[in-house]
Design a protein around this motif. Structure first.
Motif, short mmCIF file in Angstrom:
data_model
loop_
_atom_site.label_atom_id
_atom_site.label_comp_id
_atom_site.label_asym_id
_atom_site.label_seq_id
_atom_site.Cartn_x
_atom_site.Cartn_y
_atom_site.Cartn_z
N GLY A 1 10.24 3.77 3.30
CA GLY A 1 9.77 3.69 1.81
C GLY A 1 8.44 3.26 1.61
O GLY A 1 7.65 2.79 2.52
N ALA A 2 8.12 3.16 0.58
CA ALA A 2 6.85 2.82 0.12
C ALA A 2 6.68 2.07 -1.21
O ALA A 2 7.62 2.15 -1.85
CB ALA A 2 5.84 3.75 -0.01
N VAL A 3 5.54 1.31 -1.68
CA VAL A 3 5.38 0.66 -2.93
C VAL A 3 3.95 1.44 -3.75
O VAL A 3 3.25 1.51 -3.02
CB VAL A 3 5.35 -0.66 -2.93
N THR A 4 4.07 1.73 -5.06
CA THR A 4 3.10 2.53 -5.73
C THR A 4 1.99 1.36 -5.82
O THR A 4 2.02 0.27 -5.97
CB THR A 4 3.53 2.65 -6.85
N ILE B 1 0.34 4.09 -15.92
CA ILE B 1 0.61 3.93 -14.40
C ILE B 1 1.64 2.77 -14.12
O ILE B 1 1.57 1.65 -14.82
CB ILE B 1 -0.63 3.66 -13.68
N ALA B 2 2.60 3.20 -13.26
CA ALA B 2 3.48 2.21 -12.68
C ALA B 2 3.21 1.75 -11.45
O ALA B 2 3.53 2.22 -10.35
CB ALA B 2 4.97 2.84 -12.64
N GLU B 3 2.48 0.51 -11.35
CA GLU B 3 2.35 -0.23 -10.09
C GLU B 3 3.39 -0.73 -9.74
O GLU B 3 3.97 -1.79 -10.26
CB GLU B 3 1.04 -0.82 -10.25
N GLY B 4 3.59 -1.27 -8.26
CA GLY B 4 4.35 -2.04 -7.63
C GLY B 4 5.89 -1.39 -7.71
O GLY B 4 6.81 -1.99 -7.57
N VAL B 5 6.10 -0.19 -8.00
CA VAL B 5 7.33 0.67 -7.92
C VAL B 5 7.94 0.69 -6.48
O VAL B 5 7.16 1.30 -5.81
CB VAL B 5 7.46 1.76 -8.86
N THR B 6 9.02 0.60 -6.09
CA THR B 6 9.60 0.75 -4.77
C THR B 6 10.31 2.13 -4.75
O THR B 6 10.96 2.62 -5.63
CB THR B 6 10.82 -0.12 -4.44
N VAL B 7 9.70 2.93 -3.83
CA VAL B 7 10.15 4.30 -3.51
C VAL B 7 10.87 4.24 -2.09
O VAL B 7 10.09 4.08 -1.27
CB VAL B 7 9.14 5.45 -3.58
N LYS B 8 12.22 4.71 -2.04
CA LYS B 8 12.85 4.85 -0.51
C LYS B 8 13.45 6.16 -0.25
O LYS B 8 13.81 6.92 -1.63
CB LYS B 8 13.72 3.49 -0.82
N LEU B 9 13.80 6.35 0.78
CA LEU B 9 14.36 7.46 1.25
C LEU B 9 16.02 6.94 1.11
O LEU B 9 16.15 6.03 2.50
CB LEU B 9 13.93 8.41 2.60
#
Length: 805
Positions: A51-54, A37-45
């Motif tokens: 965006g969000a963080v896992t 599991i990848a926690e704290g990963v940045t996901v953006k448009l």
């Protein structure tokens, strides 16, 4: 209550009457190439600010995305970034990612430790709330492990409360138990979402095992109504992360403090499915009280196993052992609080030490049913005990001569708890429902023996009366009473009021309805609790069936600002009886609250302001009419108390490298109903009218400067308008004013920190009471006396920490 909520609800609805454009939600899960599991990963448009963080499950959600075509970018330090083209329409867009490790970046990049050092955006999974804190209609404060390390806090009684508005603790039993109060009431200890409340425990959690501490202000009827109306605090323990977060710390300080702690975090199997976390700490500490000492060790292993991508099982065991000569640490004097300087030992170095121990085993199970729903189950067994003795004042003269009583101090508590919950979300038309429900059950059995067993008053050294102004120590061994412990604590406790047996079963359900593109959120919840307390007589038997409702409303004025209102109730069974054998009624409480929350500068720091009124019924307080009747410590139920207040919290990174935690609280806590008319309108014992705390921490970062990694920190604690003692007539307690400051240096994986507490070396009192004498005692030459506890005088601590990663 309707008069309060209806206008607020209508205003919010009117202000958002314009129809919103069509939007969708982008969601998914991010893992590494080996399935971790990848926690704290940045996901953006790409090209937007959305965006969000896992989270801890590797999941992310980007809500309220306007329909259209986008490029989704996923990135994190140590992982190769990825991009994906997506099309958003009304509904959900699912996009999962598997990222490869960038080993060179892992070796070369140093992650900044200042990023959100003090601020947290969500509660832990143990509280089961799915929404971010800014959207929750309640004041919840989170104390991170980073701020505890910055303040060199070694356990939950060691300055933890300074980080939460309106929260204090009273010293007792040499700080072995927390005794934390907020909003004017003592609040129970929870651990990973499970109620650990005991009459004398549990032992204060050691910082080596703490990931964070969550303070839930007000009742918590949405899932755990078995609590004080002032709130609860939930200790979240460290779990395996799948990454190397291992570290080792060595500390030393004033009054012969020595401490070592190691945190090992890693994988047992290469595929990352079987993980471990082991925390071990050992501490030896002297005392400013003559001859006293406090030694302890903590062992906390955790193992987790990822059965498949949707199922996780975790087993955790924590044991803590303490040995201390004297637990009371009270100073006694006939002429007022603070009369005698810190350092008086009422016992003697020849007496046997006290030994305390906790054993806590917990098993957790989590399973994702699908992308929207998951179930959680957990069970805990806690055994807490004390074997020792205590010394107390039997009587005192005006000159300070004391007759001391010498009693057994032995207690045992076994707390069993189990929980099951299900949570998820479903959409009905334009309304999104975030639903959770569950069951929780518990049984608490306690036994205690605090009798003198017929022993005579404690002898004095050299046959000289013990005098608080001129104490003499060294009682001959053959004059120390020996207690009969041949019978078990369960047998001895059966004949006194300390044997209790309390069982409860609760069921709860909550629906958070999200309207108007989720800007408006209405929370409806309820809990049914069945509680039984076994008594030794029919009069002492208690059985209750209680329903506790909850209504909350939260509205996002902007993406970073929300306002809320809340009505909630609490229910707390109480074991035991009064002097006349009548069973105590359960504590009932309700809370009405309004608040405003705001994130500043892209969520780097947050302000929360709240006003509230709590009504508490059936609260326990000292029975002054039977205070001198064995076995002492009799209590009565006052009737009703009202708590009104205002709270302000500011926490986060104000500017690069500067983290702050500032808070202020005004609390008006008064008795509103009581059998004794003299108590009406008086302050609730141990209330504090004004509390303010502050802590600032700055770390300088510049690779080209010789000062790179240098840090300074400092803070204050102020308490004004303190009401201390067993009754509210004792209102002359001194103000509490304390300053602390420190410096640190961070270089690579190593950090050296120095901190000085109570810089001004003030005589700070944390607890107190007054014992009056009757006419017979006064005729015999005895006087009333004051009992009080000092906080540690000025002292310094130094810590050397090394992180393996």
């Amino acid at each position: 209550m309707r008069k309060l909520l209806l206008p607020f609800f209508l205003i919010l609805f009117i202000s958002t009457s314009v129809l919103a454009q069509q939007t969708g939600t982008v969601r998914g899960r991010v893992t590494t190439s080996d399935g971790t599991i990848a926690e704290g990963v940045t996901v953006k448009l790409k090209g937007t600010e959305m965006g969000a963080v896992t989270n801890e499950d590797g999941e992310y959600q980007i809500r309220k995305v306007p329909a259209g075509n986008y490029t989704l970018v996923v990135s994190a330090v140590g992982l190769y970034p990825k991009e994906k083209q997506i099309t958003v329409t009304k509904g959900n867009v699912i996009s999962d990612f598997s990222l490869n490790e960038n080993q060179s970046q892992l070796n070369d990049v140093q992650i900044s430790t200042n990023k959100k050092k003090f601020k947290a955006d969500k509660v832990s999974s143990s509280l089961r709330l799915q929404s971010p804190l800014i959207e929750v209609p309640q004041n919840i404060r989170i104390v991170t492990s980073q701020i505890l390390a910055d303040q060199m806090v070694f356990d939950v009684v060691d300055g933890l409360t300074r980080n939460v508005s309106g929260t204090v603790r009273g010293g007792h039993w040499d700080n072995q138990y927390a005794n934390i109060s907020t909003r004017g009431t003592t609040i129970p200890a929870f651990r990973n979402g499970m109620n650990m409340k005991m009459p004398w425990g549990p032992l204060a959690d050691d910082a080596a095992t703490i990931e964070r501490v969550e303070f839930i202000k007000g009742p918590s009827g949405f899932m755990m109504a078995n609590g004080e109306p002032g709130g609860i605090y939930n200790v979240v323990t460290k779990k395996p992360t799948g990454e190397n977060h291992s570290s080792v710390n060595f500390s030393a300080g004033g009054y012969n403090l020595g401490r070592a702690a190691i945190d090992l975090d890693g994988k047992i199997t290469k595929d990352g499915k079987l993980l471990y976390r082991l925390n071990v700490a050992a501490q030896s500490k002297g005392s400013f009280v003559k001859y006293n000492y406090n030694d302890k060790y903590v062992i906390a292993p955790v193992i987790s196993y990822q059965i498949d991508s949707n199922t996780l099982i975790t087993a955790e065991y924590t044991t803590q052992h303490v040995k201390a000569l004297n637990l009371g640490n009270y100073t006694f004097s006939p002429n007022g609080y603070g009369e005698i300087a810190p350092g008086l030992l009422m016992g003697d170095p020849s007496l046997e030490p006290n030994r305390l121990a906790d054993h806590n085993f917990t098993l957790y199970f989590t399973h994702k049913l699908n992308k929207d729903w998951k179930i959680n189950a957990q069970a805990a067994y806690v055994k807490s005990g004390l074997v020792g003795t205590s010394v107390w004042v039997n009587s005192m003269t005006a000159s300070g001569d004391v007759i001391r009583s010498y009693n057994i101090s032995e207690e045992l508590a076994i707390n069993k708890a189990a929980q099951f919950s299900i949570q998820g979300e479903v959409r009905t038309g334009a309304v999104l429902h975030r639903v959770m429900g569950g069951l929780d059950m518990g049984n608490l059995k306690t036994w205690g023996d605090f009798s003198s067993s017929g022993t005579a008053p404690l002898a004095s050294a050299n046959d000289v009366p013990f005098n608080v102004y001129n104490p003499v120590y060294g009682i001959p061994f053959n004059r120390i009473p020996v207690f009969d412990r041949s019978r078990s604590i369960e047998q001895r406790s059966g004949s006194n009021q300390y044997a209790t047996n309390l069982t409860y079963t609760g069921a709860y359900v909550q629906d958070e309805l999200r309207f108007l593109e989720e800007k408006l959120r209405l929370t409806l919840a309820g809990r049914f609790t069945h509680a039984v307390s076994v008594g030794k007589t029919n009069a002492a038997q208690m059985s209750d069936n209680v329903f506790s409702p909850r209504i909350g409303l939260s509205y996002s004025v902007t993406n970073n600002t929300s306002v809320y209102t809340l009505y909630d109730q609490s229910f707390l069974p109480q074991a035991g009886t009064d002097y006349y054998g009548n069973a105590f009624k359960p504590v009932r409480g309700n809370n009405i609250e309004f608040g405003v929350k705001k994130d500043w500068f892209d969520g780097k720091w947050n302000t929360t302001a709240a006003v509230y009124q709590i009504t508490k019924k059936n609260a326990l307080t000292a029975d002054l009419d039977n205070v001198d009747k064995a076995p002492f410590n009799w209590q009565i139920q006052t009737g009703e108390a009202k708590f009104k207040g205002f709270e302000l919290d500011i926490v986060g990174e104000i500017t690069e490298g500067l983290n702050v935690n500032l808070n202020y609280a005004y609390t008006d806590a008064k008795i509103s109903k009581d059998a004794n008319p003299l108590r009406l309108g008086t302050y609730v014992p141990n209330a504090v009218k004004h509390i303010t705390n502050g802590w600032l921490s700055y770390r300088y970062k510049n690779q080209n400067s010789v000062f790179n990694g240098f840090g300074v920190s400092g803070g204050y604690q102020f308490q004004f308008g303190r009401v201390i003692g067993s009754n509210s007539r004792e209102s002359n307690f001194a103000d509490f004013i304390r300053y602390d400051a420190g410096v640190s240096y961070e270089r690579g994986k190593m950090t050296l920190s120095v901190l000085v507490n109570n810089i001004l070396d003030r005589r700070l009192l944390t607890a107190g009471s007054y014992t009056a004498v009757n006419a017979v005692q006064a005729a015999a030459g005895y006087v009333g006396y004051y009992a009080y506890i000092y906080e540690m005088p000025r002292n310094a601590r130094v810590t050397l920490a090394y992180k393996f990663k």
